[in-house]
Design an enzyme around this catalytic site. Sequence first.
Site, mmCIF file in Angstrom:
data_model
loop_
_atom_site.group_PDB
_atom_site.id
_atom_site.type_symbol
_atom_site.label_atom_id
_atom_site.label_comp_id
_atom_site.label_asym_id
_atom_site.label_seq_id
_atom_site.Cartn_x
_atom_site.Cartn_y
_atom_site.Cartn_z
ATOM 1 N N THR A 70 0.829 -1.214 0.000
ATOM 2 C CA THR A 70 0.000 0.000 0.000
ATOM 3 C C THR A 70 0.856 1.254 0.000
ATOM 4 O O THR A 70 0.599 2.196 -0.760
ATOM 5 C CB THR A 70 -0.954 -0.003 1.207
ATOM 6 O OG1 THR A 70 -1.890 -1.075 1.066
ATOM 7 C CG2 THR A 70 -1.715 1.311 1.301
ATOM 8 N N GLN A 185 0.519 -9.057 -6.420
ATOM 9 C CA GLN A 185 0.025 -10.412 -6.623
ATOM 10 C C GLN A 185 0.909 -11.213 -7.572
ATOM 11 O O GLN A 185 1.004 -12.439 -7.454
ATOM 12 C CB GLN A 185 -1.407 -10.382 -7.169
ATOM 13 C CG GLN A 185 -2.443 -9.912 -6.176
ATOM 14 C CD GLN A 185 -2.687 -10.901 -5.043
ATOM 15 O OE1 GLN A 185 -2.617 -12.104 -5.222
ATOM 16 N NE2 GLN A 185 -2.967 -10.372 -3.868
ATOM 17 N N GLY A 206 6.069 -8.161 0.952
ATOM 18 C CA GLY A 206 6.655 -9.339 1.565
ATOM 19 C C GLY A 206 5.671 -10.428 1.913
ATOM 20 O O GLY A 206 5.922 -11.614 1.677
ATOM 21 N N THR A 243 13.129 5.034 9.611
ATOM 22 C CA THR A 243 14.069 4.002 10.014
ATOM 23 C C THR A 243 13.657 2.667 9.417
ATOM 24 O O THR A 243 12.496 2.256 9.517
ATOM 25 C CB THR A 243 14.117 3.885 11.547
ATOM 26 O OG1 THR A 243 14.502 5.144 12.091
ATOM 27 C CG2 THR A 243 15.107 2.818 11.980
ATOM 28 N N CYS A 336 -15.983 -4.780 2.092
ATOM 29 C CA CYS A 336 -17.091 -4.803 3.043
ATOM 30 C C CYS A 336 -16.899 -3.630 3.993
ATOM 31 O O CYS A 336 -15.894 -3.552 4.700
ATOM 32 C CB CYS A 336 -17.109 -6.122 3.808
ATOM 33 S SG CYS A 336 -18.500 -6.298 4.930
#
Length: 408
Positions: A70, A185, A206, A243, A336
Amino acid sequence: MPVYLDHAATTPISASALAALTTVIARSGNPSSLHGAGRRARATVEQARETIAAAAGAHPTEVIFTSGGTEADNLGVKGLFWSRRAAEPARNRILVSSVEHAAVQDTVEWLEKHEGAQALWLPVDADGTLDLAALEAELADGGADSVALISCMWANNEVGTVEPIAEIVALADSYGIPVHSDAVQAFGSIDVHFRDSGLAAMSISGHKIGGPVGVGALLLGRAITLTPVQHGGGQERGVRSGTLDTAGIAAFAAAAQEVTQNLAAESQRIAGLRDAVIAAVRELVPDAVLRGVDPAQRPAGRLPGNAHFTFPGCEGDSLLFLLDMAGIESSTGSACTAGVPRPSHVLLAMGLDEDTARGAQRFSLGHTSAPEDVEAFVKALPNAHARAKTAGMAAHVSSIETASTRDR
């Protein structure tokens, strides 16, 4: 033990990633510090950077670590938009596929609302594949002059369709337009090579490949100028301050190395399990419809671990909960909000009506999946589907009766 068929949401951490995580997290040291502990942490980060770069077909300097997919999407889309518009104020349009993950979709909508961007949502066909003719039409006759960037995911998170990234990049390149791709994906499931793709920026994560949650990367071309989204210490080429999570990055690298070393064989194995799921659903529920590219017709057009169906007359949420009660963990693949089920924007973009889209169910497999999982799924599906269909019909009747009472 429950059967886990939701690898597209997150996949269990691999043994190599867990070992790297637990080893490094026990050490102290900020990778930006100059003392011994800091230098050791920095060496761990840079070794991981090289490993991830090799796995993704990039140069180490092109790997910008983030907190996940994201953040990488936000940085890629916002950063490209701001830098391109700063160089030429007329560049205020973003061309974006209509089936993007919310991380891209919501970012573009935010830029529309707050930064004066104009978004054009490119159509897809019934399988969810981007309409290249529509993209070409938008770029022709001077239309490209106002485009800041194009964003199209490498593969769809809901229906598993692999998008024509090479064709999109070739078309955009002829107009000098940078392309960002959410490859969260795709990376670790199919062959993804950043340098060969010609992309300006590409997002990976990851926890989709056997690494931990909370770490990802934006692969950013060395010649690409990007405006930072957040500010601070200027880490990561000055475009992503903060960091670095040394342990998470080390685990991410371990997972990336493992998943790409055996990619062809593992993808083939997982695709075999997926095909068994597809065959079982078609046999047990003949009216269920596979959504996305049919791998029997175009094997490379679908992610190896993705099987997505719509079940007529059946609420996807009902089927999810009934399968869960039977020990099968799947997903509706739709948003949802506040407990109110909403049809998937991906399925609507593919031309489905809302009622059909509400019957969606995604079964996604990964590195821990085995034939026994498919067998357990096959045993659980008929009863779960029958009960979900009955519940869906009852809910429909109830809603009609409620509306009728209100009318009176």
